[in-house]
Design a protein around this motif. Structure first.
Motif, short mmCIF file in Angstrom:
data_model
loop_
_atom_site.label_atom_id
_atom_site.label_comp_id
_atom_site.label_asym_id
_atom_site.label_seq_id
_atom_site.Cartn_x
_atom_site.Cartn_y
_atom_site.Cartn_z
N VAL A 1 38.28 -79.10 -80.84
CA VAL A 1 38.28 -77.84 -80.39
C VAL A 1 39.06 -77.61 -78.63
O VAL A 1 39.60 -79.00 -78.79
N HIS A 2 39.48 -76.67 -78.41
CA HIS A 2 40.08 -76.04 -77.65
C HIS A 2 41.48 -76.05 -77.49
O HIS A 2 42.24 -76.06 -76.84
N GLN A 3 41.91 -76.10 -79.32
CA GLN A 3 43.65 -75.91 -79.18
C GLN A 3 43.91 -74.50 -79.62
O GLN A 3 43.68 -74.33 -80.60
N PRO A 4 44.43 -73.50 -78.72
CA PRO A 4 44.48 -72.76 -79.54
C PRO A 4 45.55 -72.38 -80.59
O PRO A 4 45.24 -71.96 -81.68
N PHE A 5 46.58 -73.14 -80.95
CA PHE A 5 47.14 -73.53 -82.01
C PHE A 5 46.67 -74.00 -82.82
O PHE A 5 46.81 -73.34 -84.50
N GLN A 6 45.50 -74.61 -83.14
CA GLN A 6 45.26 -75.08 -84.18
C GLN A 6 44.10 -73.54 -84.49
O GLN A 6 44.32 -73.72 -85.51
N LEU B 1 44.36 -81.93 -92.25
CA LEU B 1 43.61 -82.32 -90.38
C LEU B 1 45.10 -81.66 -89.87
O LEU B 1 45.93 -82.16 -90.11
N LEU B 2 44.84 -81.69 -88.80
CA LEU B 2 45.54 -80.70 -87.97
C LEU B 2 45.66 -81.65 -86.66
O LEU B 2 44.95 -81.67 -85.91
N GLY B 3 47.10 -81.48 -86.76
CA GLY B 3 47.10 -83.00 -85.45
C GLY B 3 46.42 -83.68 -85.47
O GLY B 3 45.76 -83.56 -84.48
N VAL C 1 48.58 -83.13 -93.78
CA VAL C 1 48.26 -83.33 -92.02
C VAL C 1 49.48 -82.81 -91.46
O VAL C 1 50.70 -82.26 -92.59
N ILE C 2 49.09 -81.39 -90.54
CA ILE C 2 49.94 -80.42 -89.88
C ILE C 2 50.45 -80.68 -88.64
O ILE C 2 49.02 -81.45 -87.73
N GLY C 3 51.86 -80.70 -88.64
CA GLY C 3 52.14 -81.33 -86.87
C GLY C 3 52.22 -82.72 -86.64
O GLY C 3 52.79 -83.08 -85.31
N ARG C 4 52.17 -84.12 -87.80
CA ARG C 4 52.33 -85.11 -87.25
C ARG C 4 53.06 -85.60 -88.81
O ARG C 4 52.53 -85.28 -89.73
N ARG C 5 54.42 -86.15 -88.22
CA ARG C 5 55.46 -86.75 -89.37
C ARG C 5 54.30 -88.64 -89.81
O ARG C 5 54.05 -89.32 -88.56
N LEU C 6 54.05 -88.56 -90.50
CA LEU C 6 53.93 -89.62 -91.14
C LEU C 6 54.37 -90.63 -92.40
O LEU C 6 53.68 -90.28 -93.36
N PRO C 7 55.51 -91.22 -92.24
CA PRO C 7 56.59 -91.72 -93.35
C PRO C 7 56.06 -92.51 -93.38
O PRO C 7 55.33 -93.58 -93.72
N GLY C 8 55.58 -92.63 -95.34
CA GLY C 8 55.06 -93.79 -96.42
C GLY C 8 54.12 -93.59 -96.39
O GLY C 8 53.00 -94.51 -97.42
N SER D 1 52.74 -84.19 -95.39
CA SER D 1 53.39 -83.62 -94.02
C SER D 1 53.93 -82.64 -94.00
O SER D 1 54.78 -82.48 -95.04
N VAL D 2 53.39 -82.01 -92.82
CA VAL D 2 53.99 -80.37 -93.28
C VAL D 2 53.80 -80.82 -91.05
O VAL D 2 53.22 -81.02 -90.85
#
Length: 334
Positions: free
Chosen positions: A65-70, A116-118, A137-144, A149-150
């Motif tokens: 909630v309250h994240q305009p970019f999301q 999942l957004l951020g 997942v958008i907006g976060r790197r999760l190697p492995g 992940s985008v």
């Protein structure tokens, strides 16, 4: 369906065939069935029909909630999901409702995959979730981790911002970081690397991806003897909070201080904000995440992947060459 069949005087099985657009009924009978359905206010339950086949064709989206970019990302998710024949169900995390609760709500509604957004949940939880269901997942790197992940190439975006400020003549560039929020660590590292490359001293003020953090950083800077000439904030909300505090203190952006944000959320476009910022392409991020999730739903042998999109610096009215800095910067206003 039984009510429609009784009204028309045919079997329920025939009504079912007609609504599934299968052969076996004359045009006259079809017209009578559709007319009776309209009169009775009946609409086929597509969700129930899909569930009977073991599919819901629904993507669950977790946002904050309250994240305009999301919100911008959600606008991009809907058309791509619909184009590929999927519905979208939203679940928000907020104070008192963490991401895990939002996720379980979507899974209880039989969403086939999650976007999942951020997300801020720890790596282990997200990896385990990826073993339970398809996750993008958008907006976060999760190697492995077992998730798609985008994300944007944050290092490139930050470098563009710092290079631009240095070209304008700025040498004292402060960074308000995003704390533990997604992308913050990468942006913080990229800022320090860019400053080292220009042989400039770095300074990081702890923050978060919200207006309160920007306002707090502004109050801190106002207490000091002299302002830096530029500030790079970890996201647009933080930058807007900083500008609010500076404006209340009677300072002008960019005359007294240049400000750069990150995201290019829809708020940054407003004429009274006019924020120079690093653009993340919300539509492309959303489209790639939807396609990644659906690709793995259609073929379970496809492994999760990482997609990295290029950012772009968008220059607006909050940046300019360094001006004559006031030695007495004003009151500490909220």
């Amino acid at each position: 369906m039984a009510d429609v069949a009784a009204k028309v005087g045919v079997s329920r099985a025939l009504v079912s065939l007609i609504f599934r657009d299968q052969p076996g009924a004359s045009k006259e009978t079809r017209d009578r069935v559709f007319a009776a359905a309209e009169e009775l206010g009946y609409h086929p339950d597509n969700a129930a029909r899909l569930l009977a086949r073991g599919r819901s064709r629904t993507l669950g989206v977790v946002l904050t909630v309250h994240q305009p970019f999301q919100a911008d990302l959600v606008e991009g998710i809907y058309p791509e999901a619909e184009r590929l024949g999927y519905d979208v169900l939203l679940s928000a995390s907020a104070p008192g409702r963490d991401e895990a609760k939002s996720v379980e709500a979507l899974l209880s509604h039989r969403c086939e995959a999650l976007i999942l957004l951020g997300p801020t949940s720890d790596y282990r939880y997200l990896d385990e979730l990826g073993h339970r269901t398809v996750v993008a997942v958008i907006g976060r790197r999760l190697p492995g981790a077992r998730v798609d992940s985008v994300h944007t190439a944050d290092t490139k975006g930050v470098r563009q911002a710092i290079d631009y400020l240095v070209e304008l003549g700025h040498r004292e560039i402060v960074h308000i970081d995003g704390g533990k929020d997604p992308g913050s660590a990468d942006r913080r590292r990229a800022y320090r690397a860019a400053m080292r490359r220009h042989k400039l001293a770095d300074r990081v003020i702890p923050g978060a991806h919200n207006e309160d953090a920007g306002m707090a950083a502004g109050r801190l800077l106002l207490e000091e003897k002299q302002l830096p000439t530029a500030v790079f904030a970890s996201n647009d909300r933080c930058a807007i909070g900083l500008m609010h505090t500076l404006g209340r203190a009677g300072l002008d952006t960019p005359k007294d201080l240049s400000v750069v944000g990150y995201d290019d959320s829809h708020l940054s476009h407003f004429s009274h904000i006019d924020l120079t910022t690093v653009r993340q392409d919300a539509d492309s991020l959303a489209e790639h995440a939807v396609r990644a999730a659906i690709t793995r739903l259609d073929d379970s042998t496809v492994a999760p992947g990482e997609m990295v999109l290029d950012p772009k610096l968008v220059v607006r009215g909050t940046t300019g060459p360094p001006g004559e800095r006031p030695t007495k910067v004003g009151k500490n206003l909220s």
